[in-house]
Design a protein around this motif. Structure first.
Motif, PDB file in Angstrom:
ATOM      1  N   UNK A 150       0.821  -1.205   0.000  1.00 50.15           N
ATOM      2  CA  UNK A 150       0.000   0.000   0.000  1.00 50.15           C
ATOM      3  C   UNK A 150       0.851   1.250   0.000  1.00 50.15           C
ATOM      4  N   UNK A 151       0.184   2.395   0.097  1.00 53.82           N
ATOM      5  CA  UNK A 151       0.850   3.701   0.077  1.00 53.82           C
ATOM      6  C   UNK A 151       1.182   4.145   1.500  1.00 53.82           C
ATOM      7  N   UNK A 152       2.337   4.774   1.647  1.00 50.74           N
ATOM      8  CA  UNK A 152       2.788   5.290   2.939  1.00 50.74           C
ATOM      9  C   UNK A 152       3.224   6.743   2.782  1.00 50.74           C
ATOM     10  N   UNK A 153       2.988   7.490   3.836  1.00 53.58           N
ATOM     11  CA  UNK A 153       3.306   8.915   3.878  1.00 53.58           C
ATOM     12  C   UNK A 153       4.419   9.137   4.890  1.00 53.58           C
ATOM     13  N   UNK A 154       5.451   9.843   4.478  1.00 52.72           N
ATOM     14  CA  UNK A 154       6.517  10.299   5.373  1.00 52.72           C
ATOM     15  C   UNK A 154       6.274  11.790   5.571  1.00 52.72           C
ATOM     16  N   UNK A 155       6.082  12.216   6.799  1.00 53.42           N
ATOM     17  CA  UNK A 155       5.839  13.635   7.089  1.00 53.42           C
ATOM     18  C   UNK A 155       6.907  14.131   8.056  1.00 53.42           C
ATOM     19  N   UNK A 156       7.352  15.371   7.866  1.00 57.62           N
ATOM     20  CA  UNK A 156       8.359  15.935   8.762  1.00 57.62           C
ATOM     21  C   UNK A 156       8.079  17.399   9.035  1.00 57.62           C
ATOM     22  N   UNK A 157       8.542  17.813  10.189  1.00 56.06           N
ATOM     23  CA  UNK A 157       8.542  19.214  10.580  1.00 56.06           C
ATOM     24  C   UNK A 157       9.870  19.450  11.287  1.00 56.06           C
ATOM     25  N   UNK A 158      10.696  20.330  10.725  1.00 54.18           N
ATOM     26  CA  UNK A 158      11.996  20.631  11.313  1.00 54.18           C
ATOM     27  C   UNK A 158      12.096  22.132  11.556  1.00 54.18           C
ATOM     28  N   UNK A 159      12.953  22.490  12.464  1.00 56.79           N
ATOM     29  CA  UNK A 159      13.179  23.898  12.765  1.00 56.79           C
ATOM     30  C   UNK A 159      14.386  24.364  11.962  1.00 56.79           C
ATOM     31  N   UNK A 160      14.148  25.297  11.040  1.00 59.85           N
ATOM     32  CA  UNK A 160      15.213  25.817  10.196  1.00 59.85           C
ATOM     33  C   UNK A 160      16.210  26.588  11.051  1.00 59.85           C
ATOM     34  N   UNK A 161      17.423  26.717  10.544  1.00 64.06           N
ATOM     35  CA  UNK A 161      18.472  27.423  11.278  1.00 64.06           C
ATOM     36  C   UNK A 161      18.054  28.845  11.648  1.00 64.06           C
ATOM     37  N   UNK A 162      17.202  29.461  10.805  1.00 64.39           N
ATOM     38  CA  UNK A 162      16.749  30.821  11.087  1.00 64.39           C
ATOM     39  C   UNK A 162      15.540  30.856  12.028  1.00 64.39           C
ATOM     40  N   UNK A 163      15.145  29.690  12.554  1.00 62.21           N
ATOM     41  CA  UNK A 163      14.064  29.638  13.534  1.00 62.21           C
ATOM     42  C   UNK A 163      12.683  29.381  12.960  1.00 62.21           C
ATOM     43  N   UNK A 164      12.567  29.259  11.646  1.00 59.69           N
ATOM     44  CA  UNK A 164      11.267  29.009  11.031  1.00 59.69           C
ATOM     45  C   UNK A 164      11.007  27.511  10.905  1.00 59.69           C
ATOM     46  N   UNK A 165       9.800  27.062  11.251  1.00 55.54           N
ATOM     47  CA  UNK A 165       9.479  25.647  11.043  1.00 55.54           C
ATOM     48  C   UNK A 165       9.306  25.360   9.547  1.00 55.54           C
ATOM     49  N   UNK A 166       9.787  24.209   9.127  1.00 55.85           N
ATOM     50  CA  UNK A 166       9.672  23.777   7.736  1.00 55.85           C
ATOM     51  C   UNK A 166       9.005  22.409   7.740  1.00 55.85           C
ATOM     52  N   UNK A 167       7.884  22.313   7.031  1.00 51.68           N
ATOM     53  CA  UNK A 167       7.158  21.040   6.956  1.00 51.68           C
ATOM     54  C   UNK A 167       7.222  20.503   5.531  1.00 51.68           C
ATOM     55  N   UNK A 168       7.137  19.205   5.432  1.00 46.89           N
ATOM     56  CA  UNK A 168       7.094  18.580   4.119  1.00 46.89           C
ATOM     57  C   UNK A 168       6.645  17.147   4.241  1.00 46.89           C
ATOM     58  N   UNK A 169       6.480  16.516   3.103  1.00 43.00           N
ATOM     59  CA  UNK A 169       6.095  15.106   3.104  1.00 43.00           C
ATOM     60  C   UNK A 169       6.499  14.455   1.799  1.00 43.00           C
ATOM     61  N   UNK A 170       6.506  13.141   1.814  1.00 43.16           N
ATOM     62  CA  UNK A 170       6.839  12.337   0.645  1.00 43.16           C
ATOM     63  C   UNK A 170       6.010  11.066   0.715  1.00 43.16           C
ATOM     64  N   UNK A 171       5.772  10.465  -0.441  1.00 44.58           N
ATOM     65  CA  UNK A 171       4.991   9.226  -0.507  1.00 44.58           C
ATOM     66  C   UNK A 171       5.834   8.116  -1.123  1.00 44.58           C
ATOM     67  N   UNK A 172       5.573   6.894  -0.696  1.00 47.97           N
ATOM     68  CA  UNK A 172       6.137   5.726  -1.350  1.00 47.97           C
ATOM     69  C   UNK A 172       5.113   4.604  -1.236  1.00 47.97           C
ATOM     70  N   UNK A 173       5.275   3.585  -2.054  1.00 49.40           N
ATOM     71  CA  UNK A 173       4.376   2.422  -2.049  1.00 49.40           C
ATOM     72  C   UNK A 173       5.180   1.167  -1.735  1.00 49.40           C
ATOM     73  N   UNK A 174       4.558   0.296  -0.971  1.00 45.51           N
ATOM     74  CA  UNK A 174       5.129  -1.031  -0.706  1.00 45.51           C
ATOM     75  C   UNK A 174       4.408  -2.010  -1.612  1.00 45.51           C
ATOM     76  N   UNK A 175       5.200  -2.834  -2.321  1.00 40.03           N
ATOM     77  CA  UNK A 175       4.594  -3.818  -3.245  1.00 40.03           C
ATOM     78  C   UNK A 175       4.226  -5.096  -2.543  1.00 40.03           C
TER      79      UNK A 175
END
Length: 132
Positions: free
Chosen positions: A107-132
Motif C-alpha cells: 500500500x501507500x505510505x506517507x513520510x511527514x516531517x517538521x523541522x526547525x530551520x536554522x533561522x528559527x522558522x518551522x519547515x514542513x514537508x512530506x513524501x509518498x512511497x508504495x510497498x509492493x
C-alpha cells in the motif's frame, strides 16, 4: 548611496529566506519498493532533532496528502498508526535514519516531517512511497 543599498538588501533577504530543505528521501518519492526497514532523510543543513517531528503512516483514502501530513504530525509518539519506531531522535544532524516496524503491508505510505530551520522558522514537508 541608494544604489549600494539595494544589492545589500537583496543579499540579506535571500539569506533570510533560505530555509532548511530535505534534499534526499529514501525510498525516493513515488517509488514502489519492497517493505523498507528504514527511511532516510538528508537535510540541506544540520537541524536540531529535538525540535523536529518525523512520522511514517499508511496513507488512507480521503484527505489530501497535505492534510494527511498535518494529521500525521499531530500524532503522539507511540500511536499505533505510526510505522516508525524508537525514541524521538535528538542532537544536531544533517541526515537521519528512521527505523520502521517490520513487515509493512502493501500500500501507500506517507513520510511527514517538521523541522526547525536554522533561522528559527518551522519547515514542513512530506513524501509518498508504495510497498509492493
Amino acid at each position: 548611496m541608494h544604489r549600494l543599498a539595494v544589492p545589500i538588501l537583496l543579499t540579506t533577504l535571500s539569506s533570510a529566506l533560505a530555509h532548511t530543505q530535505v534534499t534526499v528521501v529514501m525510498p525516493k518519492p513515488a517509488a514502489t519498493v519492497a517493505a523498507p526497514r528504514t527511511i532516510q532523510l538528508r537535510f540541506s543543513e544540520p537541524v536540531n532533532l529535538r525540535f523536529s517531528t518525523f512520522r511514517v503512516v499508511p496513507l488512507v483514502d480521503g484527505p489530501s496528502t497535505d492534510t494527511a501530513a498535518l494529521k500525521a504530525l499531530a500524532l503522539k509518539a507511540g500511536d499505533p498508526r505510526l510505522m516508525n519506531l524508537g525514541p524521538q531522535p535528538s542532537g544536531m544532524a544533517a541526515q537521519l535514519s528512521l527505523r520502521l516496524k517490520p513487515g509493512l503491508t502493501p500500500g501507500a505510505y506517507l513520510i511527514a516531517w517538521s523541522v526547525l530551520s536554522e533561522d528559527g522558522h518551522p519547515v514542513r514537508g512530506h513524501s509518498l512511497f508504495r510497498v509492493k
